[in-house]
Design a protein around this motif. Structure first.
Motif, PDB file in Angstrom:
ATOM      1  N   TYR A   1     -12.239  75.542  76.585  1.00  0.00           N
ATOM      2  CA  TYR A   1     -13.409  74.773  75.983  1.00  0.00           C
ATOM      3  C   TYR A   1     -12.527  74.459  74.465  1.00  0.00           C
ATOM      4  N   PHE A   2     -13.004  73.512  74.443  1.00  0.00           N
ATOM      5  CA  PHE A   2     -12.688  72.517  73.430  1.00  0.00           C
ATOM      6  C   PHE A   2     -13.696  72.185  72.090  1.00  0.00           C
ATOM      7  N   ALA A   3     -12.992  71.548  70.928  1.00  0.00           N
ATOM      8  CA  ALA A   3     -14.250  70.820  70.287  1.00  0.00           C
ATOM      9  C   ALA A   3     -13.887  69.164  70.685  1.00  0.00           C
ATOM     10  N   LEU A   4     -13.747  68.178  70.562  1.00  0.00           N
ATOM     11  CA  LEU A   4     -13.712  67.181  70.392  1.00  0.00           C
ATOM     12  C   LEU A   4     -14.243  65.567  69.009  1.00  0.00           C
ATOM     13  N   LYS A   5     -13.471  65.990  67.975  1.00  0.00           N
ATOM     14  CA  LYS A   5     -14.190  65.241  67.042  1.00  0.00           C
ATOM     15  C   LYS A   5     -13.762  64.232  67.033  1.00  0.00           C
ATOM     16  N   ILE A   6     -15.275  63.430  66.848  1.00  0.00           N
ATOM     17  CA  ILE A   6     -15.519  61.574  67.231  1.00  0.00           C
ATOM     18  C   ILE A   6     -14.966  60.566  65.767  1.00  0.00           C
ATOM     19  N   PHE A   7     -14.433  59.706  65.323  1.00  0.00           N
ATOM     20  CA  PHE A   7     -14.249  59.080  63.803  1.00  0.00           C
ATOM     21  C   PHE A   7     -14.221  57.548  64.999  1.00  0.00           C
ATOM     22  N   PRO A   8     -15.671  56.983  63.738  1.00  0.00           N
ATOM     23  CA  PRO A   8     -15.743  55.425  64.057  1.00  0.00           C
ATOM     24  C   PRO A   8     -14.323  54.708  63.415  1.00  0.00           C
ATOM     25  N   SER A   9     -14.190  53.559  64.254  1.00  0.00           N
ATOM     26  CA  SER A   9     -13.607  52.500  63.596  1.00  0.00           C
ATOM     27  C   SER A   9     -14.265  51.841  62.398  1.00  0.00           C
TER      28      SER A   9
END
Length: 133
Positions: A50-58
């Protein structure tokens, strides 16, 4: 959900190993949080992780400053730090975020939450002897 990014689960983002391509292998299960940045829970079938995916908008076509700050620490390795698996920037046309450019960091999933939440759940916070030691 299909994914279009590469993950290297074997030895982190600072290695020269070829990344594990997560096209059909990765499944996103839920949203872990969305206060400042969205964080998704993912699972790699072949790696059984399992992993966490952190998303950063431009921001106006530029990489988000928070992504730049956090990605600087990707090469750190210590048992008390969350491991980074992979990161990438400026991905477009993701199946669940159409025509949005963003960056991501895939990191170790901590099933018990952050340290502050763990301290609040443990019984020693009311035991004065344990608190003082």
């Amino acid at each position: 959900m299909d994914s279009l990014f590469s993950l290297n689960f074997s030895s982190g983002p600072c290695s020269n190993d070829s990344p594990h391509t997560a096209k059909k292998d990765t499944e996103f299960l839920s949203i872990l949080g969305s206060s400042r940045f969205m964080v998704l829970l993912g699972h790699s079938q072949s790696q059984k992780k399992y992993f966490a995916l952190k998303i950063f908008p431009s921001l106006h076509g530029q990489l988000h400053i928070s992504y730049l700050n956090e990605s600087r620490f990707a090469c750190l390795s210590h048992p008390n730090l969350i491991s980074y698996y992979s990161s990438g920037d400026s991905i477009t046309d993701f199946s669940f975020f159409p025509k949005v450019t963003f960056s991501y960091i895939a990191m170790e999933f901590c099933p018990y939450g952050d340290f502050a939440n763990l301290l609040h759940r443990l019984p020693f916070k009311t035991n004065e002897v344990l608190v003082r030691t």
